[in-house]
Design a protein around this motif. Structure first.
Motif, mmCIF file in Angstrom:
data_model
loop_
_atom_site.group_PDB
_atom_site.id
_atom_site.type_symbol
_atom_site.label_atom_id
_atom_site.label_comp_id
_atom_site.label_asym_id
_atom_site.label_seq_id
_atom_site.Cartn_x
_atom_site.Cartn_y
_atom_site.Cartn_z
ATOM 1 N N ILE A 34 30.017 -11.140 9.779
ATOM 2 C CA ILE A 34 28.493 -10.867 9.981
ATOM 3 C C ILE A 34 28.052 -9.440 10.195
ATOM 4 N N ARG A 35 29.221 -8.617 10.510
ATOM 5 C CA ARG A 35 29.155 -7.169 10.257
ATOM 6 C C ARG A 35 28.841 -6.674 9.048
ATOM 7 N N GLN A 36 29.531 -7.485 8.177
ATOM 8 C CA GLN A 36 29.273 -7.237 6.414
ATOM 9 C C GLN A 36 27.862 -7.785 6.004
ATOM 10 N N TYR A 37 27.715 -8.976 6.521
ATOM 11 C CA TYR A 37 26.472 -9.565 6.018
ATOM 12 C C TYR A 37 25.492 -9.839 7.086
ATOM 13 N N LYS A 38 24.742 -8.520 7.621
ATOM 14 C CA LYS A 38 23.947 -8.701 8.842
ATOM 15 C C LYS A 38 22.639 -9.513 8.627
ATOM 16 N N PRO A 39 22.176 -10.189 9.606
ATOM 17 C CA PRO A 39 21.084 -10.993 9.263
ATOM 18 C C PRO A 39 19.632 -10.408 8.964
ATOM 19 N N GLU A 40 19.668 -9.031 9.484
ATOM 20 C CA GLU A 40 18.682 -8.461 9.096
ATOM 21 C C GLU A 40 18.428 -7.808 7.519
ATOM 22 N N THR A 41 19.460 -7.710 7.063
ATOM 23 C CA THR A 41 19.607 -7.274 5.566
ATOM 24 C C THR A 41 20.087 -8.099 4.671
ATOM 25 N N HIS A 42 20.996 -8.995 5.199
ATOM 26 C CA HIS A 42 21.472 -10.180 4.414
ATOM 27 C C HIS A 42 20.903 -11.660 4.702
ATOM 28 N N PRO A 43 19.875 -11.993 4.921
ATOM 29 C CA PRO A 43 19.501 -13.075 5.566
ATOM 30 C C PRO A 43 19.924 -14.542 4.747
ATOM 31 N N ALA A 44 19.992 -14.653 3.644
ATOM 32 C CA ALA A 44 20.462 -15.592 2.844
ATOM 33 C C ALA A 44 22.316 -15.718 3.022
ATOM 34 N N GLU A 45 22.634 -14.665 2.909
ATOM 35 C CA GLU A 45 24.083 -14.858 3.182
ATOM 36 C C GLU A 45 24.570 -15.150 4.578
ATOM 37 N N PHE A 46 23.683 -14.283 5.457
ATOM 38 C CA PHE A 46 23.910 -14.660 6.867
ATOM 39 C C PHE A 46 23.838 -16.287 7.195
ATOM 40 N N GLY A 47 22.810 -16.910 6.602
ATOM 41 C CA GLY A 47 22.566 -18.333 6.782
ATOM 42 C C GLY A 47 23.984 -19.123 6.412
ATOM 43 N N MET A 48 24.521 -18.702 5.117
ATOM 44 C CA MET A 48 25.626 -19.408 4.667
ATOM 45 C C MET A 48 26.753 -19.389 5.677
ATOM 46 N N ILE A 49 27.033 -18.030 5.987
ATOM 47 C CA ILE A 49 28.103 -17.864 7.085
ATOM 48 C C ILE A 49 27.959 -18.673 8.237
ATOM 49 N N ARG A 50 26.727 -18.303 9.000
ATOM 50 C CA ARG A 50 26.498 -19.335 10.062
ATOM 51 C C ARG A 50 26.690 -20.554 9.995
ATOM 52 N N GLU A 51 26.382 -21.245 8.853
ATOM 53 C CA GLU A 51 26.463 -22.936 8.786
ATOM 54 C C GLU A 51 28.020 -23.063 8.667
ATOM 55 N N ALA A 52 28.679 -22.130 7.780
ATOM 56 C CA ALA A 52 30.186 -22.325 7.796
ATOM 57 C C ALA A 52 30.849 -22.235 9.108
ATOM 58 N N TYR A 53 30.366 -21.214 10.112
ATOM 59 C CA TYR A 53 30.936 -21.021 11.432
ATOM 60 C C TYR A 53 30.736 -22.063 12.259
ATOM 61 N N GLU A 54 29.577 -22.849 12.000
ATOM 62 C CA GLU A 54 29.398 -23.848 12.923
ATOM 63 C C GLU A 54 30.086 -25.178 12.797
ATOM 64 N N ARG A 55 30.091 -25.246 11.335
ATOM 65 C CA ARG A 55 30.920 -26.231 11.031
ATOM 66 C C ARG A 55 32.359 -26.313 11.436
ATOM 67 N N LEU A 56 33.037 -25.251 11.342
ATOM 68 C CA LEU A 56 34.279 -25.048 11.843
ATOM 69 C C LEU A 56 34.443 -25.096 13.140
ATOM 70 N N GLU A 57 33.446 -24.492 13.978
ATOM 71 C CA GLU A 57 33.446 -24.359 15.612
ATOM 72 C C GLU A 57 33.367 -25.867 16.026
ATOM 73 N N LYS A 58 32.405 -26.777 15.390
ATOM 74 C CA LYS A 58 32.409 -28.100 15.874
ATOM 75 C C LYS A 58 33.597 -28.841 15.549
ATOM 76 N N SER A 59 34.345 -28.531 14.527
ATOM 77 C CA SER A 59 35.614 -29.273 14.394
ATOM 78 C C SER A 59 36.541 -28.852 15.115
#
Length: 565
Positions: A34-59
């Motif tokens: 997320i330092r590479q794909y910051k939410p304020e400059t890359h909202p779409a990419e950040f959303g994908m990364i956040r979703e992937a993170y939450e899936r793995l964190e839940k696992s």
């Protein structure tokens, strides 16, 4: 550099994680991404990364119940009913809202004439109305059919409806273990539900899903509800939903409670928090290692929130940072937590005054909580491989200077050892071994002299009595009085005076060294020990390390320095 081509199908490969990754590995990889794909400059990419993170964190947290979700997007990669063709979204949904796209609406109004041999996926693309009709007439649906029905429900409607979620839920009722439906439903609930209908959505899911899967699906909604509503509303809704659960799984429910409590403990009544923590502890045997750490964090945090000292300005600021780190959307609260901790970490004088040397349960709780939060925040910062190399020469010079500064006052610091020995051993021993025998012997000598008239038997009996008195007095002192009564007091007196003199002569210097060093406390101790051996001042270094380990305030302060570095 993280390559987005691996999302959403292979999140572990995107983050560069091994099969045995832990939470720290995941958070560090996520922070780098997320330092590479910051939410304020890359909202779409950040959303994908956040979703992937939450899936793995839940696992990690839910264990076997969620392991399949890590490969959820691959679950439908091939569909046998469609001749092995990849399953694509028949009608792509926007990431921001469930409203129908204009092109799809017009397509549903003026349908094309499809060929009779079109597959359901192909038919959904060219004629959503016909595809919907075909699905409605299908008796036995596959998980993919439920997903297509969910997307088509939006496409053929003239307004936004809850049918998308309804079809996914129906699919989970029919296929409760399907990873694709579970992942899609979890992500929809996390990203597409506005705050004003959080409660209604949770109620809707509770009516449909009466298994522990309810906790997995709605966890993100509960966390948002806690932040936006009064706790009484949350508690009443939680009680209502849990009464609807027909199949209980203590492991899943306990994992859900652990995550919920990180947010709820700040607004919930202390009695309710204590009750939930007690329930979690009763099922602690079923918790994995990650969950055990979370439980200890909650226990320590509860201790701090109950402390009357929490009103101290420094401690309030620390608790504010901890609360920010406990919020649901960590990425938006990390900056606030880092700022609060950095402000505290720069003022060593105020910190020493706020954390006097006490070494009680509260101090131990502070060490545990702050180190846990710092570990969490460090994962979002530059990793050691990205940071500048450590200046070993500078740190060695600082360690040498520390030994030189501490040495002149070592006599003043350790004088308590001799004081305690003199007060609780030397003086009592002299009194016990001299005064008591004399006091006891005089009556014995007088009595025997009177009884035997000063003859030979009087002398023999007197001598024998004196031997028994001396042996008895010596044994009573070293076998009972000193070890049972005086030694504990001597140790308490010694520790109290040692820590008092340490705080007076050495503590400020060690705080300055920790602030300049900026390394974890165990690394600082290693450097001090090495420098002590190199300069033949092992006594100074060993004593300094002893005090460091006894000083909870210094350990907390040293942990905060890692944020500044």
């Amino acid at each position: 550099m993280s390559d987005l081509k691996w999302l959403p199908g292979e999140p572990m490969r995107f983050f560069g994680l091994d099969a045995d990754f832990d939470r720290r590995d995941l958070k560090r990889a996520y922070g780098k991404a997320i330092r590479q794909y910051k939410p304020e400059t890359h909202p779409a990419e950040f959303g994908m990364i956040r979703e992937a993170y939450e899936r793995l964190e839940k696992s990690l947290r839910y264990g076997q119940q969620m392991q399949s979700l890590a490969q959820a997007s691959q679950a439908w990669e091939v569909d046998d009913s469609h001749q092995g063709e990849p399953i694509e979204d028949p009608v792509p949904r926007t990431s921001a809202s469930p409203e129908i796209q204009p092109t799809l609406t017009s397509r549903s109004v003026v349908p094309s004439t499809p060929k009779p041999d079109l597959t359901l996926r192909q038919l959904a693309v060219v004629d959503p109305v016909a595809a919907t009709a075909k699905l409605d007439s299908t008796v036995r649906r596959s998980p993919q059919d439920y997903y297509i029905a969910a997307v088509l429900a939006d496409a053929v409607s003239t307004r936004a409806t809850p049918k998308y979620l309804g079809h996914l839920i129906d699919g989970l009722i029919a296929f409760p273990d399907d990873p694709g439906l579970t992942s899609l439903t979890s992500e929809f609930l996390r990203t597409e539900i506005p705050d004003e209908i959080l409660s209604k959505t949770i109620e809707f899911v509770a009516q449909k899903i009466t298994t522990p899967l309810f906790y997995v699906l709605t966890e993100s909604l509960w966390l948002r509800l806690i932040e936006s509503s009064e706790f009484g509303v949350v508690k009443n809704l939680l009680d209502q939903c849990e009464r609807a659960i027909r199949q209980d799984d203590p492991a899943v429910r306990t994992t859900f409670q652990l995550r919920l409590m990180r947010s709820a403990i700040w607004t919930a009544p202390s009695d309710w928090s204590a009750q939930i923590i007690h329930e979690i502890e009763t099922h602690s045997a079923s918790l994995n290692y990650t969950a055990q750490i979370d439980l200890q964090f909650l226990v320590d945090l509860q201790t701090l929130l109950r402390s009357p000292k929490r009103r101290d300005p420094i401690r309030q600021q620390l608790l504010g940072a901890v609360r920010a780190a406990c919020r649901y959307d960590e990425t938006r609260s990390v900056a606030q937590a880092v700022q609060l901790l950095s402000e505290v970490a720069r003022d060593s004088t105020a910190f020493r005054e706020s954390f006097p040397i006490q070494n009680n349960d509260e101090d131990m709780a502070w060490v545990s909580v702050i180190e846990s939060v710092v570990d969490q925040l460090e994962a979002y910062q530059e990793s050691s491989s990205d940071a500048a190399s450590v200046d070993e020469n500078r740190l060695a010079a600082q360690s040498l200077q520390l030994i030189k500064d501490l040495f002149p006052d070592i006599g003043l610091v350790v004088r308590a050892v001799d004081q305690a020995k003199f007060r609780y051993k030397s003086v009592p021993m002299l009194v016990w071994l001299i005064v008591i025998p004399v006091v006891a012997a005089l009556p014995l000598i007088i009595a025997l002299s009177v009884a035997f008239g000063g003859n030979q038997w009087a002398a023999i009996l007197t001598l024998t009595g004196l031997v028994f008195i001396i042996v008895g007095v010596v044994w009573s002192f070293f076998g009972w009085l000193y070890p049972k009564k005086l030694a504990p007091r001597q140790e308490q007196f010694k520790q109290t005076r040692l820590m008092r003199d340490y705080a007076k002569y050495w503590r400020a210097r060690l705080f300055r060294f920790s602030q300049a060093c900026g390394e974890p406390i165990h690394v600082q101790c290693i450097r001090i020990a090495q420098m002590g051996r190199q300069t033949n001042q092992a006594g100074v270094s060993d004593l300094a390390i002893h005090f460091i380990r006894q000083d909870s305030g210094l350990v907390v302060f040293a942990a905060l320095q890692r944020i500044l570095k």
